[in-house]
Design a protein around this motif. Sequence first.
Motif, mmCIF file in Angstrom:
data_model
loop_
_atom_site.group_PDB
_atom_site.id
_atom_site.type_symbol
_atom_site.label_atom_id
_atom_site.label_comp_id
_atom_site.label_asym_id
_atom_site.label_seq_id
_atom_site.Cartn_x
_atom_site.Cartn_y
_atom_site.Cartn_z
ATOM 1 N N THR A 194 10.968 9.203 -4.503
ATOM 2 C CA THR A 194 11.524 7.704 -4.025
ATOM 3 C C THR A 194 11.976 8.511 -2.438
ATOM 4 N N TRP B 179 15.340 9.037 0.456
ATOM 5 C CA TRP B 179 16.268 9.247 0.481
ATOM 6 C C TRP B 179 17.129 9.660 1.937
ATOM 7 N N ARG C 274 21.834 7.815 -0.131
ATOM 8 C CA ARG C 274 21.564 6.054 0.115
ATOM 9 C C ARG C 274 19.536 5.904 -0.102
ATOM 10 N N ARG C 275 19.114 4.983 -0.866
ATOM 11 C CA ARG C 275 17.881 5.277 -0.982
ATOM 12 C C ARG C 275 16.935 4.139 0.223
ATOM 13 N N GLY D 37 14.640 1.874 1.168
ATOM 14 C CA GLY D 37 12.893 1.132 0.911
ATOM 15 C C GLY D 37 13.237 1.077 -0.237
ATOM 16 N N GLU D 38 12.070 0.590 -0.561
ATOM 17 C CA GLU D 38 11.727 0.422 -2.512
ATOM 18 C C GLU D 38 10.478 0.738 -2.693
ATOM 19 N N ARG D 39 9.890 2.469 -1.435
ATOM 20 C CA ARG D 39 8.180 2.992 -1.957
ATOM 21 C C ARG D 39 9.128 3.829 -3.000
ATOM 22 N N SER D 40 8.246 4.305 -4.381
ATOM 23 C CA SER D 40 8.272 5.075 -5.028
ATOM 24 C C SER D 40 7.273 6.644 -5.098
ATOM 25 N N THR E 217 2.993 7.549 2.366
ATOM 26 C CA THR E 217 2.907 7.016 1.194
ATOM 27 C C THR E 217 1.386 7.543 1.192
ATOM 28 N N THR F 83 14.679 -0.647 8.260
ATOM 29 C CA THR F 83 13.734 -0.381 7.476
ATOM 30 C C THR F 83 12.499 0.363 7.615
#
Length: 968
Positions: free
Chosen positions: A864, A866, A883-884, A886-889, A905, A958
Amino acid sequence: MTFLPIVRRELRATARRRATYWMRLAIALLATCVGAGTFIVTLGSVTLQQTGQFIFRGLSGLLLLYGLAYGRRATADCLSSEKREGTLGLLFLTDLKGHDVVLGKLTATSLNDFYGLLAALPVLAVCLLLGGITSGEFWRMVLVLVDTFLLSLSIGMLGSALTRQFRWAMAANFLLLLLITGALPACALAIAYSLPAIGLLPQLLWCCPAYGFYLSFDAPYKFDRANYWCSVALIQAMAWLLIVLASSIVPRSWQDRPAQSGQKRWRELWQAWSYGKEAQRPQYRRRLLDRNAFYWLAARARLKPAHVWVFLACMAVWWLVGWAASGHFWFDEAEYILSAALLSFGLKVWITTEAGQEIADDQRSGAVELLLSVPLSVEDILRGQLLALRRQFLSPLLVVIGVELIFMAALYRRSHEARILAMWLAAPVMLVMDVVTLAWVAMARALTAKNHNHATISALLRVLALPWVLFGLVLGLGNAWYTLTQYRYWAPGWKFDLALWFALGLGADLLFGLRAWWQLHHHFRELALQRFSPAAAPVAAEARPEIAHPVAQPQPDGLQLGRLEGSGTACVRPGKRWAWMAICLATGCVAVLVLSSRSNVPRPLSVTLGPHKGPMRVLAMTQGVMFILPDGSLWRWGIPGTAWPTPAPFPEQVGTNRNWMQVSAAGGRYLGLQDNGTIWQWHSSAYTWGEGPAQAGSGNDWMSVGALHDYTVAVRSNGTLWARGGAPFEGAQLTGTNLVQVGTNDDWKAIGAHWSCMFGLRKDGSLWVWGRPFFFGTGTMAVNTYAKPTRVCREMDWTAFNGGLLLQAWTRSGELWDLSYGPPEPEGHASASCRLVLTNSRPGKAAVAFPGMPKLYHIHADGTLWERDYSYETTSPPKGQWRRVGERSDWTSVWGGGGTALGLTADGTLWTWGFDAWRQAAPDFWSKLRIARVRLSGWIGGQAGRVPGPGMPGFQDTPRPLMKLAPP
């Protein structure tokens, strides 16, 4: 007797004319538009003081040209026209003197133009409020402008006093200007060029207004104030001397005297040369009359085509002289463009002058009425004029088109750019269209204009000047819009510029050309009779019996049915017409801004990779990014290392090689290293990506490179350090073109560039710096330049570092340190000069970017991403809430530079977020309009340097996909 009675009468008459007030209003409005446009375009990029300097210098230069041009134009024909009409002698039947007539004519013809100059001076004074100039600069500039205007008036007055014909008056006017203001400065430049020991003699420059203009500014005035006042005094004295000469010549030059034998012989010789020998004239006249009667009238001067060929021959000689003086540097695109522009513009002006000359002269002498009374149709008159133009200009026009095509072939063979083909193919098409349009418009205007000069200027303004004014207006509004809403310049690219230029030019040609063609073919007689009834040129019922006399009908208030320039059609009065034109122009500009503001985020660029050779490497600079993909191909996004942002929605590949290992950039200088150990370099400007790359240096055993603005450093595979350029190395002579070894150490491992300094890593794990680093912790530049590699701290466990706006380095234990916090401490701990940023980090897993506020990005072990704020307030590790993003990991790498951050990614997608200088993030036009209002109010309030952040245009909260890397 009243002192200067004509001057008093002209002053009273001028005060009652509408043109006096409209001229002042027009010049003041134009000056205000120029100043306001400069202010809007420079908002946010420079300080208010610099904006004031730009407005003052630009507007002063325009007013200087205005004084030189309009002063001569106003008085060029004032006395010679009186001689031709026989009214000048009537003035001397009274007790008037020469100076009464000269000063009276000077006042009558120049007062409106002088009022226009005075109306622009308050706009110059506004620059005092903005700052950047002093009151001394302002008043010295005012003195130079008024001085120049008076000199221009006196030159025109003397030229008009010496001659009788309008053409001779204009020629004498221009030659006097060159002789007075250009001859001595040209001699000074020739002496300085041929005799360097003597140098430039300022005494020979005193008579040139441009020299006084240059000395008006504070910096040169401090050193040459004596030359400034001498120049102003000499120009003033020359102006009054020319007026005195004109006053003494006028009383003796108005009489018609019999030509002397010498003058008669020269006149006969010139007539025989121009019209042919007396025995040859009947045959030539018969041949032309058999084709068209008006053809003979317009083409009876046989040597007119030779004049055009002489012009082309002079251009060819100039080009050959430039080639001989400059060598291969002459074969530059700028020289080609300048040559083609001079040829095209010269032909256009000449054709416009010739197209309306015969008709204007006949209209003034009344010969047009005689032509219309004989059995000669309008079509015959127009056809005869076109045949004369074809005889004089067709062959030279084809030669000019051929020369432009040769230039295109030479440039395209060198670069193979589509831009070359498009631009150089559009230019001949526009040349032909402009030539045809100018011929028709000049003939139409010659029937209605006051004289031939007014007809020519009117045609040139409509067909040539108006498209360029609209072109600059669109680009200026676009730049202002982008500056206010997106904090960057608008650079839509050469395709948009070329299409806009071609569309505006073609539109002007169709609009004015078709209208002139229609008027000449259907309302020629009405236009010819318009001067007898300018308000509503009536249709001649005797000549057009099929048209009945119109019956006057009552019209609504605000409208007036009449005839527009004798067109025979009802129309709205001129004031309403200009209002509708202004509304249409404003609507078109708003439409351009709305269309240019559409925010369509493109799909990511898909790239098929070649064989895998290594990890992805990214160099994120202020205005662009360069990265090496895993297959070794080199790509760029924008133009990294330059001063201005350049729109680039997609990354572009640099060359076709796939063996790149490292790249470095600074100030438009780029240096790359390939896996075969060779070094390559290339350059770029603020808006243009340069040609290349080209190999730099010799050898193929290099393993690391770094480039700064003025020097280059590289490391060989044997661990030795080498440099070239203006490097600050102690004892090194680096003036040649080859790399020179620096020092005797052979344990260097890697180097990297950081602003104005270099960092190097040795095999023992120590970190070194040289040059003049910038310390972000204190916001200051190092006081001293490190002339030899200086150790950063005593730690010897450094493993890797990355460049960019901030320089970070990793230790073997996984600590990330900020090295640009303070000056090096060779014997101190890392915390004395650096700041700990993160622990438990690895290269490529953390980065710092400046999207509005500095932010630290970190990829956690779970993949993730941050972020948290990055502050310089303390020397302790940055604190703040994570704070994160996006939602990708599946994040694998992250990089930062300037206001843009990039991340990779696991699926091979390259993402970007932060301040995106190449896209438009505001959702719609009205949102951008609100942003423009907020930003403009902020700038006016003195916050012009504010950097955009979240919620501002160009900011991506984002990540968005930029590239998709597909395996082979």
